[in-house]
Write a protein that holds these residues in place. Structure first.
Motif, PDB file in Angstrom:
ATOM      1  N   VAL A  22       1.417   6.571   6.925  1.00  0.00           N
ATOM      2  CA  VAL A  22       2.718   7.077   7.357  1.00  0.00           C
ATOM      3  C   VAL A  22       3.500   7.631   6.172  1.00  0.00           C
ATOM      4  O   VAL A  22       4.263   8.597   6.309  1.00  0.00           O
ATOM      5  CB  VAL A  22       3.519   5.979   8.085  1.00  0.00           C
ATOM      6  CG1 VAL A  22       4.934   6.449   8.404  1.00  0.00           C
ATOM      7  CG2 VAL A  22       2.795   5.576   9.371  1.00  0.00           C
ATOM      8  N   GLY A  23       3.276   7.037   4.976  1.00  0.00           N
ATOM      9  CA  GLY A  23       3.924   7.591   3.790  1.00  0.00           C
ATOM     10  C   GLY A  23       3.553   9.046   3.580  1.00  0.00           C
ATOM     11  O   GLY A  23       4.415   9.889   3.280  1.00  0.00           O
ATOM     12  N   GLY A  24       2.272   9.378   3.764  1.00  0.00           N
ATOM     13  CA  GLY A  24       1.830  10.764   3.629  1.00  0.00           C
ATOM     14  C   GLY A  24       2.342  11.644   4.743  1.00  0.00           C
ATOM     15  O   GLY A  24       2.733  12.800   4.515  1.00  0.00           O
ATOM     16  N   VAL A  25       2.345  11.113   5.967  1.00  0.00           N
ATOM     17  CA  VAL A  25       2.834  11.879   7.115  1.00  0.00           C
ATOM     18  C   VAL A  25       4.321  12.214   6.947  1.00  0.00           C
ATOM     19  O   VAL A  25       4.751  13.360   7.159  1.00  0.00           O
ATOM     20  CB  VAL A  25       2.608  11.101   8.424  1.00  0.00           C
ATOM     21  CG1 VAL A  25       3.293  11.805   9.598  1.00  0.00           C
ATOM     22  CG2 VAL A  25       1.121  10.945   8.711  1.00  0.00           C
ATOM     23  N   ILE A  26       5.107  11.221   6.570  1.00  0.00           N
ATOM     24  CA  ILE A  26       6.546  11.425   6.387  1.00  0.00           C
ATOM     25  C   ILE A  26       6.813  12.457   5.296  1.00  0.00           C
ATOM     26  O   ILE A  26       7.661  13.348   5.440  1.00  0.00           O
ATOM     27  CB  ILE A  26       7.243  10.093   6.041  1.00  0.00           C
ATOM     28  CG1 ILE A  26       7.221   9.141   7.237  1.00  0.00           C
ATOM     29  CG2 ILE A  26       8.679  10.321   5.567  1.00  0.00           C
ATOM     30  CD1 ILE A  26       8.004   9.616   8.432  1.00  0.00           C
ATOM     31  N   MET A  85       0.814  -1.220   0.000  1.00  0.00           N
ATOM     32  CA  MET A  85       0.000   0.000   0.000  1.00  0.00           C
ATOM     33  C   MET A  85       0.841   1.260   0.000  1.00  0.00           C
ATOM     34  O   MET A  85       0.413   2.284  -0.533  1.00  0.00           O
ATOM     35  CB  MET A  85      -0.971   0.004   1.177  1.00  0.00           C
ATOM     36  CG  MET A  85      -2.181  -0.884   0.947  1.00  0.00           C
ATOM     37  SD  MET A  85      -2.953  -0.701  -0.701  1.00  0.00           S
ATOM     38  CE  MET A  85      -3.443   1.015  -0.668  1.00  0.00           C
ATOM     39  N   PHE A  86       2.035   1.215   0.566  1.00  0.00           N
ATOM     40  CA  PHE A  86       2.908   2.388   0.435  1.00  0.00           C
ATOM     41  C   PHE A  86       3.246   2.624  -1.035  1.00  0.00           C
ATOM     42  O   PHE A  86       3.128   3.734  -1.556  1.00  0.00           O
ATOM     43  CB  PHE A  86       4.191   2.221   1.247  1.00  0.00           C
ATOM     44  CG  PHE A  86       5.246   3.213   0.855  1.00  0.00           C
ATOM     45  CD1 PHE A  86       5.056   4.573   1.069  1.00  0.00           C
ATOM     46  CD2 PHE A  86       6.415   2.805   0.222  1.00  0.00           C
ATOM     47  CE1 PHE A  86       6.018   5.513   0.677  1.00  0.00           C
ATOM     48  CE2 PHE A  86       7.379   3.712  -0.174  1.00  0.00           C
ATOM     49  CZ  PHE A  86       7.177   5.075   0.058  1.00  0.00           C
ATOM     50  N   ILE A  87       3.641   1.561  -1.722  1.00  0.00           N
ATOM     51  CA  ILE A  87       4.034   1.710  -3.121  1.00  0.00           C
ATOM     52  C   ILE A  87       2.832   2.050  -3.996  1.00  0.00           C
ATOM     53  O   ILE A  87       2.897   2.956  -4.837  1.00  0.00           O
ATOM     54  CB  ILE A  87       4.737   0.428  -3.610  1.00  0.00           C
ATOM     55  CG1 ILE A  87       6.062   0.248  -2.868  1.00  0.00           C
ATOM     56  CG2 ILE A  87       4.972   0.487  -5.128  1.00  0.00           C
ATOM     57  CD1 ILE A  87       6.748  -1.084  -3.113  1.00  0.00           C
ATOM     58  N   ALA A  88       1.715   1.343  -3.815  1.00  0.00           N
ATOM     59  CA  ALA A  88       0.539   1.591  -4.647  1.00  0.00           C
ATOM     60  C   ALA A  88      -0.010   3.000  -4.456  1.00  0.00           C
ATOM     61  O   ALA A  88      -0.472   3.638  -5.403  1.00  0.00           O
ATOM     62  CB  ALA A  88      -0.546   0.563  -4.339  1.00  0.00           C
ATOM     63  N   GLY A 139       9.115  16.480   3.490  1.00  0.00           N
ATOM     64  CA  GLY A 139       9.143  16.875   2.093  1.00  0.00           C
ATOM     65  C   GLY A 139       9.864  15.861   1.225  1.00  0.00           C
ATOM     66  O   GLY A 139      10.318  16.167   0.117  1.00  0.00           O
ATOM     67  N   SER A 140       9.971  14.629   1.722  1.00  0.00           N
ATOM     68  CA  SER A 140      10.690  13.578   1.014  1.00  0.00           C
ATOM     69  C   SER A 140      10.151  12.218   1.440  1.00  0.00           C
ATOM     70  O   SER A 140       9.711  12.032   2.585  1.00  0.00           O
ATOM     71  CB  SER A 140      12.187  13.649   1.315  1.00  0.00           C
ATOM     72  OG  SER A 140      12.868  12.514   0.822  1.00  0.00           O
ATOM     73  N   TYR A 141      10.209  11.257   0.515  1.00  0.00           N
ATOM     74  CA  TYR A 141       9.800   9.884   0.821  1.00  0.00           C
ATOM     75  C   TYR A 141      10.971   9.000   1.238  1.00  0.00           C
ATOM     76  O   TYR A 141      10.777   7.821   1.558  1.00  0.00           O
ATOM     77  CB  TYR A 141       9.136   9.245  -0.406  1.00  0.00           C
ATOM     78  CG  TYR A 141       7.723   9.695  -0.680  1.00  0.00           C
ATOM     79  CD1 TYR A 141       6.687   9.374   0.196  1.00  0.00           C
ATOM     80  CD2 TYR A 141       7.416  10.418  -1.832  1.00  0.00           C
ATOM     81  CE1 TYR A 141       5.385   9.761  -0.062  1.00  0.00           C
ATOM     82  CE2 TYR A 141       6.110  10.811  -2.101  1.00  0.00           C
ATOM     83  CZ  TYR A 141       5.094  10.481  -1.216  1.00  0.00           C
ATOM     84  OH  TYR A 141       3.806  10.863  -1.470  1.00  0.00           O
TER      85      TYR A 141
END
Length: 404
Positions: A359-363, A232-235, A368-370
């Protein structure tokens, strides 16, 4: 020999998975237009998808129990209705918080009733144990075609209409799942002499107690948590990550499409390997491949070519975990309560999905970076490769005694 209902049920399951999971895997394409429409940051959409996946998992054990008791047909029909309603409400709302109810709760419930746990639970009842992982791999692989077809389709629909129109067309497509479900028949299969194969008399309470006392079951749960985090992080975030590198949206769509098409190859390959070799060792090998693929992608410059190659490489080991994990649960505990036990394992997968999407969105909003979340995915992949090594995948004594 298989009777005709085996290929029919498998193809019906494939049709359901193509529709259900194909639509689901396209949601990352909708992140930017929906966030722009409601004038919110990426965390808003990320949390909606994260909530969807968390509820997807929370509903799964109960939906699995219902399918084990009343059969998959009714469950899939109710799930398809919930799925369609959630998509349609998302397309017409002007209030951001409604998206949590529609795209989050209703679609999450719909997914829990129309995805792998229910379909593979039905397939398991009509295939012999020695071919289970391969059959699961075939179903997973062909169902993965939906990801290849739906993602470019979603991009095309949004270009022709808008994101609302695309979701409404997807809502109509959910009716296909109802049609497929009407023909599902999970009548007990027969053995080679034509006699029906009888189920054991174990109760669901006994099945849960047996599974919870098995160390390998908890390791399977932990491994599937990592899979959910990755998927789900990647998708959800790969399209935005690619566009942040000043690449066109078509590159993001193509990368995800390659995930889907190579997942077809990978799912069947890993399922076939799991029928030939020890399943827990095959799973360790899969996660080692993931570790290398993700780490390489993060370290190299992101170009159109590298994004597409990454999509193909990660697609090869994308959902190969599904036939192996479900095959492990079936091999260790039998088929009687497979939907229930695999449903609980899948709940852990969806907790991972919740964290991966949210968490991907929060980070990203904070740094400002993944990059931090990418490297977390690398570490988790390596840990998962290690924890599958000590799993004892022999049938529990109850099944061994019954066979003897």
């Amino acid at each position: 020999m298989f009777t005709f209902r085996f290929p029919l049920l498998v193809w019906l399951g494939i049709g359901i998975l193509i529709t259900s999971l194909g639509i689901r895997q396209s949601f990352g394409i909708f992140m930017t237009p929906i966030s722009d429409y409601f004038q919110t940051g990426r965390e808003f959409f990320s949390f909606a998808i994260a909530l969807q996946n968390l509820l997807f998992g929370m509903f799964q054990p109960f939906v699995g129990m219902a399918a084990d008791r009343w059969g998959p047909k009714r469950i899939i029909i109710l799930g398809a209705i919930s799925y369609a309603l959630g998509l349609y409400l998302t397309s017409i709302t002007t209030e951001p918080t409604v998206v949590y109810l529609s795209l989050g709760m209703l679609v999450g419930l719909g997914l829990s009733a129309t995805s792998y746990v229910i379909v593979l639970g039905a397939v398991a009842k009509v295939v012999p144990a020695q071919h289970a992982a391969k059959a699961f791999g075939l179903t997973t692989a062909a169902g993965s075609f939906g990801m290849f077809a739906m993602i470019p389709g979603a991009q095309s629909l949004m270009s022709t209409y808008d994101w609302q129109g695309a979701l409404q067309i997807f809502a109509v497509m959910c009716s296909f799942m109802i049609v497929f479900a009407l023909f599902i028949n999970t009548a007990k299969r027969e053995d080679s002499s034509g006699h029906p194969v009888h189920e054991d008399t174990q109760t669901i309470k006994e099945a849960l107690k047996e599974a919870f006392a098995h160390k390998g079951y908890w390791l399977i749960i932990a491994g599937f948590f990592v899979c959910g985090f990755h998927v789900m992080f990647i998708a959800t975030h790969l399209p935005s990550y690619v566009m942040d590198k000043n690449l066109p949206p078509s590159t993001a769509a193509m990368a995800l499409a390659y995930v889907g098409i190579f997942n077809i190859i990978g799912s069947y390959f890993w399922g076939a390997m799991a029928d030939r070799y020890s399943k827990h060792y095959v799973m360790s090998a899969l996660y080692l491949v993931r570790t290398v693929v993700i780490a390489t992608f993060v370290m190299l410059p992101t170009t159109e070519m590298s994004a597409i190659i990454f999509g193909a490489a990660i697609g090869f080991c994308w959902l190969g975990t599904v036939p192996i994990t479900s095959g492990l649960v079936r091999q260790i505990f039998g088929t009687r309560y497979l939907s229930t036990l695999y449903g609980l394992v899948f709940f852990a997968h969806q907790i991972g999905s919740f964290l991966g999407a949210w968490v991907g969105g929060v980070i990203y909003d904070y740094y400002g970076s993944y990059d931090p979340i990418w490297w977390s995915a690398v570490v988790l992949a390596f840990i998962s490769a290690l924890i599958h090594l000590p799993i004892n995948d022999k049938p529990v004594p109850r099944l061994s005694a019954a066979t003897a």
